[in-house]
Design an enzyme around this catalytic site. Structure first.
Site, PDB file in Angstrom:
ATOM      1  N   HIS A 139       0.840  -1.220   0.000  1.00 22.66           N
ATOM      2  CA  HIS A 139       0.000   0.000   0.000  1.00 22.66           C
ATOM      3  C   HIS A 139       0.866   1.258   0.000  1.00 22.66           C
ATOM      4  O   HIS A 139       0.434   2.310  -0.459  1.00 22.66           O
ATOM      5  CB  HIS A 139      -1.023  -0.001   1.145  1.00 22.66           C
ATOM      6  CG  HIS A 139      -0.459   0.020   2.517  1.00 22.66           C
ATOM      7  ND1 HIS A 139      -0.038  -1.104   3.167  1.00 22.66           N
ATOM      8  CD2 HIS A 139      -0.246   1.038   3.370  1.00 22.66           C
ATOM      9  CE1 HIS A 139       0.398  -0.779   4.360  1.00 22.66           C
ATOM     10  NE2 HIS A 139       0.293   0.516   4.509  1.00 22.66           N
ATOM     11  N   ASN A 173     -27.017   6.844  -7.290  1.00 26.24           N
ATOM     12  CA  ASN A 173     -28.390   7.324  -7.433  1.00 26.24           C
ATOM     13  C   ASN A 173     -28.452   8.816  -7.076  1.00 26.24           C
ATOM     14  O   ASN A 173     -27.716   9.290  -6.212  1.00 26.24           O
ATOM     15  CB  ASN A 173     -29.277   6.478  -6.504  1.00 26.24           C
ATOM     16  CG  ASN A 173     -30.625   7.095  -6.284  1.00 26.24           C
ATOM     17  OD1 ASN A 173     -30.810   7.864  -5.346  1.00 26.24           O
ATOM     18  ND2 ASN A 173     -31.558   6.769  -7.148  1.00 26.24           N
ATOM     19  N   CYS A 178     -31.477   2.473 -11.646  1.00 21.61           N
ATOM     20  CA  CYS A 178     -32.594   2.255 -10.719  1.00 21.61           C
ATOM     21  C   CYS A 178     -33.913   2.759 -11.287  1.00 21.61           C
ATOM     22  O   CYS A 178     -34.967   2.578 -10.679  1.00 21.61           O
ATOM     23  CB  CYS A 178     -32.286   2.959  -9.401  1.00 21.61           C
ATOM     24  SG  CYS A 178     -31.898   4.699  -9.634  1.00 21.61           S
TER      25      CYS A 178
HETATM   26  C1  LIG Z   1     -27.130  -3.279  -7.605  1.00 15.17           C
HETATM   27  C2  LIG Z   1     -26.393  -2.298  -6.758  1.00 15.17           C
HETATM   28  C3  LIG Z   1     -25.917  -1.146  -7.322  1.00 15.17           C
HETATM   29  C4  LIG Z   1     -25.231  -0.194  -6.550  1.00 15.17           C
HETATM   30  N1  LIG Z   1     -24.788   0.950  -7.151  1.00 15.17           N
HETATM   31  C5  LIG Z   1     -24.176   1.880  -6.394  1.00 15.17           C
HETATM   32  C6  LIG Z   1     -23.724   3.079  -7.002  1.00 15.17           C
HETATM   33  O1  LIG Z   1     -23.830   3.300  -8.214  1.00 15.17           O
HETATM   34  N2  LIG Z   1     -23.136   4.002  -6.203  1.00 15.17           N
HETATM   35  C7  LIG Z   1     -22.981   3.814  -4.844  1.00 15.17           C
HETATM   36  O2  LIG Z   1     -22.457   4.702  -4.186  1.00 15.17           O
HETATM   37  N3  LIG Z   1     -23.377   2.656  -4.254  1.00 15.17           N
HETATM   38  C8  LIG Z   1     -23.962   1.699  -5.000  1.00 15.17           C
HETATM   39  N4  LIG Z   1     -24.384   0.525  -4.400  1.00 15.17           N
HETATM   40  C9  LIG Z   1     -24.127   0.341  -2.968  1.00 15.17           C
HETATM   41  C10 LIG Z   1     -22.652   0.041  -2.691  1.00 15.17           C
HETATM   42  O3  LIG Z   1     -22.221  -1.089  -3.430  1.00 15.17           O
HETATM   43  C11 LIG Z   1     -22.426  -0.173  -1.187  1.00 15.17           C
HETATM   44  O4  LIG Z   1     -22.666   1.053  -0.496  1.00 15.17           O
HETATM   45  C12 LIG Z   1     -21.054  -0.704  -0.865  1.00 15.17           C
HETATM   46  O5  LIG Z   1     -20.919  -0.814   0.539  1.00 15.17           O
HETATM   47  C13 LIG Z   1     -19.937   0.170  -1.417  1.00 15.17           C
HETATM   48  O6  LIG Z   1     -18.701  -0.377  -1.039  1.00 15.17           O
HETATM   49  P1  LIG Z   1     -17.316   0.175  -1.603  1.00 15.17           P
HETATM   50  O7  LIG Z   1     -17.340   1.645  -1.477  1.00 15.17           O
HETATM   51  O8  LIG Z   1     -16.306  -0.434  -0.680  1.00 15.17           O
HETATM   52  O9  LIG Z   1     -17.144  -0.327  -2.988  1.00 15.17           O
HETATM   53  C14 LIG Z   1     -25.025  -0.436  -5.171  1.00 15.17           C
HETATM   54  C15 LIG Z   1     -25.476  -1.627  -4.612  1.00 15.17           C
HETATM   55  C16 LIG Z   1     -26.155  -2.543  -5.396  1.00 15.17           C
HETATM   56  C17 LIG Z   1     -26.641  -3.830  -4.770  1.00 15.17           C
END
Ligand SMILES: Cc1cc2nc3c(=O)[nH]c(=O)nc-3n(C[C@H](O)[C@H](O)[C@H](O)COP(=O)(O)O)c2cc1C
Length: 178
Positions: A71, A122, A155
């Site tokens: 890292h 979203n 969505c």
């Molecule tokens: C189908 C689906 C689509 C998602 N799209 C988004 C997105 O576009 N933006 C977002 O902020 N979170 C989105 N989420 C929620 C995130 O995946 C979730 O908050 C996750 O904890 C993010 O983890 P990360 O920041 O470590 O990748 C989505 C979840 C699902 C199930």
């Protein structure tokens, strides 16, 4: 050769990050990719490995080069970092000094290099005052935001939150690298 770190987080737009990687590689840029656990629900590390010819980083504690603390060496090696798509969660984590996975830990370790963030979420999430406060806070620290565009979102909502066009993102990065 320039080195770019591409962070990919858990958004439906994660597949578009593969195109960003491909566009940069075609310009002879070395691209190292870090994927969050959630990002891997949407697209596999193998896609990025195949495009970049580099192993993809997914776990802070998987130290597969014993001579390095990855890292830190990654944070030092790169010329620029881009997080695309950037979730509300990663923006919140960075804004609050949280380093609990490989991506947030490397970002915490980067010094004096441009860090670009291209949010995708979203409209309701994007317009949430907490997310907006986090963006303002990070912009104040010098993080560069590539604004999402207005679109019909996965969505079903129509509004701001779609990842900016990958060609626009790649061009912003290439301009900075040159
Ligand atoms: C189908 C689906 C689509 C998602 N799209 C988004 C997105 O576009 N933006 C977002 O902020 N979170 C989105 N989420 C929620 C995130 O995946 C979730 O908050 C996750 O904890 C993010 O983890 P990360 O920041 O470590 O990748 C989505 C979840 C699902 C199930």
């Amino acid at each position: 050769m320039k080195n770019v770190l591409l962070g990919v987080t858990g958004s439906i737009a994660a597949y578009k990050a593969a195109e960003i990687a491909s566009l940069l590689v075609k310009k002879d840029i070395n691209v190292d990719v870090i994927m969050t656990k959630s990002a891997q629900e949407f697209i596999k590390p193998l896609t990025f490995q195949s495009l970049t010819k580099n192993r993809v980083y997914t776990d802070t504690f998987e130290e597969f080069t014993p001579s390095e603390i990855k890292h830190i060496s990654l944070a030092k090696k790169i010329d620029l970092c881009i997080i695309a798509p950037a979730s509300a969660n990663i923006i919140g984590k960075i804004a609050n000094g949280i380093a609990d996975d490989m991506l947030s830990t490397v970002v915490m370790a980067i010094r004096d290099k441009p860090i670009y963030i291209a949010p995708a979420m979203n409209t309701g999430m994007y317009e949430n005052p907490i997310v907006q406060d986090n963006i303002k806070k990070l912009a104040g620290y010098g993080y560069k935001f590539i604004e999402p565009k207005e679109s019909l979102l996965a969505c079903g909502d129509l509004g701001k939150g779609a990842l900016q066009d990958v060609n626009i993102i790649a061009n912003i990065l290439l301009e900075n690298l040159n």
